[in-house]
Design an enzyme around this catalytic site. Structure first.
Site, PDB file in Angstrom:
ATOM      1  N   ASP A 242      14.903  15.193 -49.442  1.00  0.00           N
ATOM      2  CA  ASP A 242      13.922  14.440 -49.760  1.00  0.00           C
ATOM      3  C   ASP A 242      14.243  14.130 -51.253  1.00  0.00           C
ATOM      4  OD1 ASP A 242      11.183  13.464 -50.119  1.00  0.00           O
ATOM      5  OD2 ASP A 242      10.888  15.491 -51.133  1.00  0.00           O
TER       6      ASP A 242
ATOM      7  N   ASP B 101      11.641  12.919 -54.131  1.00  0.00           N
ATOM      8  CA  ASP B 101      10.616  13.558 -55.073  1.00  0.00           C
ATOM      9  C   ASP B 101      10.213  14.804 -55.029  1.00  0.00           C
ATOM     10  OD1 ASP B 101       9.757  11.002 -56.372  1.00  0.00           O
ATOM     11  OD2 ASP B 101       8.585  10.427 -54.855  1.00  0.00           O
TER      12      ASP B 101
ATOM     13  N   ASP C 271       6.267   8.194 -58.359  1.00  0.00           N
ATOM     14  CA  ASP C 271       5.048   7.360 -58.442  1.00  0.00           C
ATOM     15  C   ASP C 271       4.242   7.775 -59.642  1.00  0.00           C
ATOM     16  OD1 ASP C 271       5.930   5.886 -56.395  1.00  0.00           O
ATOM     17  OD2 ASP C 271       4.803   6.700 -54.829  1.00  0.00           O
TER      18      ASP C 271
ATOM     19  N   ASP D  38       9.784   8.860 -48.998  1.00  0.00           N
ATOM     20  CA  ASP D  38       8.540   8.078 -49.157  1.00  0.00           C
ATOM     21  C   ASP D  38       8.251   7.458 -50.626  1.00  0.00           C
ATOM     22  OD1 ASP D  38       6.545   6.424 -48.315  1.00  0.00           O
ATOM     23  OD2 ASP D  38       4.931   8.437 -48.300  1.00  0.00           O
TER      24      ASP D  38
ATOM     25  N   ASP E 105      10.512  19.690 -50.009  1.00  0.00           N
ATOM     26  CA  ASP E 105       9.342  20.430 -50.749  1.00  0.00           C
ATOM     27  C   ASP E 105       8.054  20.090 -50.047  1.00  0.00           C
ATOM     28  OD1 ASP E 105       7.660  18.649 -52.660  1.00  0.00           O
ATOM     29  OD2 ASP E 105       9.280  17.538 -51.814  1.00  0.00           O
TER      30      ASP E 105
END
Length: 274
Positions: free
Chosen positions: A42, A44, A53, A133, A214
């Site tokens: 992943d 972030d 973001d 994402d 996470d």
């Protein structure tokens, strides 16, 4: 925090929000088919220690968003919300360089650069893939700044690039019919489809598959890992807590991590196995 991802399902063919590195210098990297292990990351709050973001808002006037804009967020539609955020920032004159600058300054999560350095020494063993994402502009900006872009054979994320008017255009990664997933990305299917395709191409499975994450949306793809695989869940973050709730039914080995060095320690042991 992003929306949770559960009960994933079938998706259409791969969309434009992905990049693959296939042209390696001869003698420097083993061919993908030769690698024993597959590891997913992943981005972030896994590779970087914050949500990109949230960080990008630091480039907005006053380093904040107006209340009317924040009030437009609807659960399950985070990607659409960020499209409006980026459009607002462009209207306020925020430049590409300003966005790039704040993203480049996001700190790495503890020990992640040590983990990357270890993986550089074992390129013959690990096929490395990123599933996020966030978006392609943020991810590639940060990875290039950190000197880590070449580690990743494949990046699956939401497409994003600046147009001629200086606006960062963000799109969804794909469409799907999973009712509990954010409408723009279902990580479980991304991982499942990639794994199935690579096994067909290789003609054999990997010795081990790893997933480092996470969030709640990292819990979902970890559910498809098997008994020989490992879920590296950041300690006390949503992925870890959700795995603990279903521990009896969770197939993969769970290794909580507070630092990338915890991941390195586990990988070293498995690499030494024959």
């Amino acid at each position: 925090m992003r929306d949770s991802v559960f009960n994933c399902c079938f998706l259409p063919p791969p969309p434009p929000g992905e990049v693959e590195i296939l042209n390696r210098r001869p003698g420097k990297m083993a061919a993908p088919a030769d690698k024993r292990f597959l590891i997913f990351f992943d981005f972030d709050e896994t590779i970087v220690d914050e949500c990109s973001d949230d960080v990008v808002v630091q480039a907005a006037p006053g380093q904040r968003l107006p209340g009317w804009l924040k009030d437009t967020y609807q659960p399950g539609h985070y990607n659409e919300y960020m499209q409006r955020v980026l459009a607002y920032m462009a209207e306020q004159g925020v430049t590409e360089q300003a966005v790039r600058s704040v993203i480049e300054k996001i700190p790495a999560s503890p020990g992640i650069l040590t983990l990357f350095q270890y993986l550089r020494t074992r390129t013959q063993d690990f096929e490395i893939v990123l599933v996020s994402d966030a978006n392609m502009f943020f991810i590639e900006t940060w990875l290039c700044r950190a000197g880590a872009r070449q580690l990743f054979l494949k990046i699956f994320t939401n497409p994003a690039s600046f147009n001629e008017d200086g606006r960062l255009l963000l799109g969804p990664y794909h469409a799907h019919n999973c009712p509990r997933c954010p409408e723009n990305m279902c990580k479980q299917v991304v991982v499942r489809d990639y794994l199935a395709r690579r096994i067909r191409e290789r003609g054999r499975p990997y010795q081990h598959v790893f997933y480092v994450g996470d969030g709640a949306n990292d819990f979902c793809p970890s559910l498809i890992l098997g008994p020989r695989d490992t879920a590296f869940a950041r300690r006390d973050y949503p992925m870890h807590k959700l795995i603990m709730e279903v521990q009896a039914d969770f197939k993969a080995t769970v290794v909580p991590w507070a630092s990338g060095e915890d991941v390195v320690a586990r990988l070293r042991r498995l690499v030494e196995e024959k």
